[in-house]
Design a protein around this motif. Structure first.
Motif, PDB file in Angstrom:
ATOM      1  N   ALA A 265     -12.867 -13.564 -11.733  1.00 39.29           N
ATOM      2  CA  ALA A 265     -13.192 -13.728 -13.148  1.00 39.29           C
ATOM      3  C   ALA A 265     -14.175 -14.879 -13.345  1.00 39.29           C
ATOM      4  O   ALA A 265     -15.136 -14.768 -14.141  1.00 39.29           O
ATOM      5  CB  ALA A 265     -11.922 -13.972 -13.948  1.00 39.29           C
TER       6      ALA A 265
ATOM      7  N   THR B 168     -17.963 -14.424 -14.834  1.00 43.97           N
ATOM      8  CA  THR B 168     -18.293 -15.147 -16.063  1.00 43.97           C
ATOM      9  C   THR B 168     -19.530 -16.021 -15.865  1.00 43.97           C
ATOM     10  O   THR B 168     -20.428 -16.067 -16.731  1.00 43.97           O
ATOM     11  CB  THR B 168     -17.106 -16.025 -16.509  1.00 43.97           C
ATOM     12  OG1 THR B 168     -15.979 -15.185 -16.759  1.00 43.97           O
ATOM     13  CG2 THR B 168     -17.445 -16.794 -17.770  1.00 43.97           C
TER      14      THR B 168
ATOM     15  N   LYS C 105     -22.728 -13.933 -15.581  1.00 46.09           N
ATOM     16  CA  LYS C 105     -23.206 -13.534 -16.906  1.00 46.09           C
ATOM     17  C   LYS C 105     -23.999 -14.655 -17.558  1.00 46.09           C
ATOM     18  O   LYS C 105     -25.044 -14.427 -18.171  1.00 46.09           O
ATOM     19  CB  LYS C 105     -22.028 -13.134 -17.791  1.00 46.09           C
ATOM     20  CG  LYS C 105     -21.389 -11.809 -17.437  1.00 46.09           C
ATOM     21  CD  LYS C 105     -22.316 -10.631 -17.762  1.00 46.09           C
ATOM     22  CE  LYS C 105     -22.523 -10.470 -19.256  1.00 46.09           C
ATOM     23  NZ  LYS C 105     -23.408  -9.327 -19.569  1.00 46.09           N
TER      24      LYS C 105
ATOM     25  N   LEU D 121      -9.401  -6.523 -14.421  1.00 48.45           N
ATOM     26  CA  LEU D 121     -10.411  -7.261 -15.192  1.00 48.45           C
ATOM     27  C   LEU D 121     -11.360  -6.273 -15.882  1.00 48.45           C
ATOM     28  O   LEU D 121     -12.580  -6.285 -15.645  1.00 48.45           O
ATOM     29  CB  LEU D 121     -11.206  -8.203 -14.279  1.00 48.45           C
ATOM     30  CG  LEU D 121     -10.433  -9.333 -13.590  1.00 48.45           C
ATOM     31  CD1 LEU D 121     -11.296  -9.989 -12.516  1.00 48.45           C
ATOM     32  CD2 LEU D 121      -9.965 -10.365 -14.607  1.00 48.45           C
TER      33      LEU D 121
ATOM     34  N   LEU E  43     -14.459  -7.827 -18.079  1.00 47.31           N
ATOM     35  CA  LEU E  43     -15.440  -8.557 -17.289  1.00 47.31           C
ATOM     36  C   LEU E  43     -16.230  -7.639 -16.362  1.00 47.31           C
ATOM     37  O   LEU E  43     -17.451  -7.759 -16.245  1.00 47.31           O
ATOM     38  CB  LEU E  43     -14.751  -9.649 -16.466  1.00 47.31           C
ATOM     39  CG  LEU E  43     -14.428 -10.948 -17.199  1.00 47.31           C
ATOM     40  CD1 LEU E  43     -13.660 -11.898 -16.290  1.00 47.31           C
ATOM     41  CD2 LEU E  43     -15.698 -11.626 -17.696  1.00 47.31           C
ATOM     42  N   THR E  44     -15.530  -6.721 -15.695  1.00 46.50           N
ATOM     43  CA  THR E  44     -16.219  -5.859 -14.742  1.00 46.50           C
ATOM     44  C   THR E  44     -17.169  -4.887 -15.429  1.00 46.50           C
ATOM     45  O   THR E  44     -18.174  -4.476 -14.845  1.00 46.50           O
ATOM     46  CB  THR E  44     -15.222  -5.078 -13.875  1.00 46.50           C
ATOM     47  OG1 THR E  44     -14.262  -4.414 -14.713  1.00 46.50           O
ATOM     48  CG2 THR E  44     -14.477  -6.005 -12.931  1.00 46.50           C
TER      49      THR E  44
ATOM     50  N   SER F  36     -18.730  -5.781 -18.184  1.00 48.19           N
ATOM     51  CA  SER F  36     -19.782  -6.625 -18.757  1.00 48.19           C
ATOM     52  C   SER F  36     -20.922  -6.860 -17.775  1.00 48.19           C
ATOM     53  O   SER F  36     -22.042  -7.189 -18.177  1.00 48.19           O
ATOM     54  CB  SER F  36     -19.199  -7.975 -19.199  1.00 48.19           C
ATOM     55  OG  SER F  36     -18.876  -8.798 -18.094  1.00 48.19           O
TER      56      SER F  36
END
Length: 245
Positions: free
Chosen positions: A41, A45, A48, A84, A87-88, A90
């Motif tokens: 994670a 993050t 990104k 996740l 997140l995955t 994104s």
């Protein structure tokens, strides 16, 4: 008096919005990369925030060390998506593998289809100690089976630093080169930086990859690049759009 020399840019500032990464170790608990779900994670993050839009996780397939197979890697990818999901999605997380070219690799080629970055593009690496004795045969067999070869981090193989003619030979044998982003900052040492400079000057770098394993790698993006040929470096970054999905 103003300096006539421009300050070197920070690596993170050269990562364009929408960047597609083709080499990382962010799947947790499968190799020497992320250890836990929280590690994964954190990596995503930070990716990104750096401008990464898509990421292909490439767990090691290294017999006797990280003896992953296609099924295990695909299962871990699915597990990561399930634990996740936001997140995955994104970063549009996909999966392939980074295959060690060693004594067992030819047998693997004969027994299974490789897990590729896209279509028939496969990511391979060598030992940092020495190249495989049967390197030429391995590359020939990959090409004869229709694979496009992407050699991970050629600048990090110390045995080529004083034998740069081998880079041209690898190109002739069908290799495309993926340089690590952090190699441009001197993260792996001066000899690797020197090799990165040489390969960029000769316009041999086709693609780049983060090769992110952990937080120390993420923090490396705060460092200034030390390479001379920013233009060819940026061209290689742009080439990664080929792997956009």
């Amino acid at each position: 008096m103003f300096s006539i020399f421009k300050s070197k840019p920070v690596l993170k500032d050269l990562i364009p919005s929408g960047y597609v990464d083709i080499h990382s170790h962010l799947l947790f608990g499968i190799d020497d990369g992320a250890k836990t779900k929280d590690d994964t994670a954190h990596i995503i993050t930070t990716m990104k925030s750096l401008g990464f839009e898509q990421a292909i996780a490439t767990p090691h397939t290294t017999p006797l060390v990280w003896d992953n197979n296609k099924e295990a890697i695909l299962a871990k990818h699915q597990e990561t998506i399930e634990v996740l999901p936001e997140l995955t999605s994104s970063v549009n997380l996909r999966v392939a593998s980074e295959y060690m070219m060693d004594d067992s690799f030819l047998k693997r080629l004969e027994s299974e289809a490789l897990l590729t970055l896209k279509d028939n593009y496969v990511l391979v690496e060598m030992s940092y100690i020495n190249p495989p004795i049967q390197l030429q045969d391995i590359l020939f067999q990959l090409k004869s089976r229709g694979y496009e070869i992407i050699l991970a981090h050629p600048e990090r193989y110390n045995f080529y630093h004083k034998n740069t003619a081998m880079y041209a030979k690898l190109k002739k044998m069908g290799c495309q080169f993926q340089m690590n982003l952090l190699s441009t900052t001197g993260y792996y040492g001066g000899h690797v930086l020197e090799a990165a400079n040489y390969l960029l000057k000769e316009d041999m770098i086709d693609f780049v990859g983060s090769d992110i394993h952990h937080d120390k790698h993420l923090k490396g993006f705060e460092s200034k690049v030390q390479i001379k040929d920013i233009k060819n470096f940026e061209k290689a970054i742009a080439n990664n759009q080929f792997f956009r999905e």
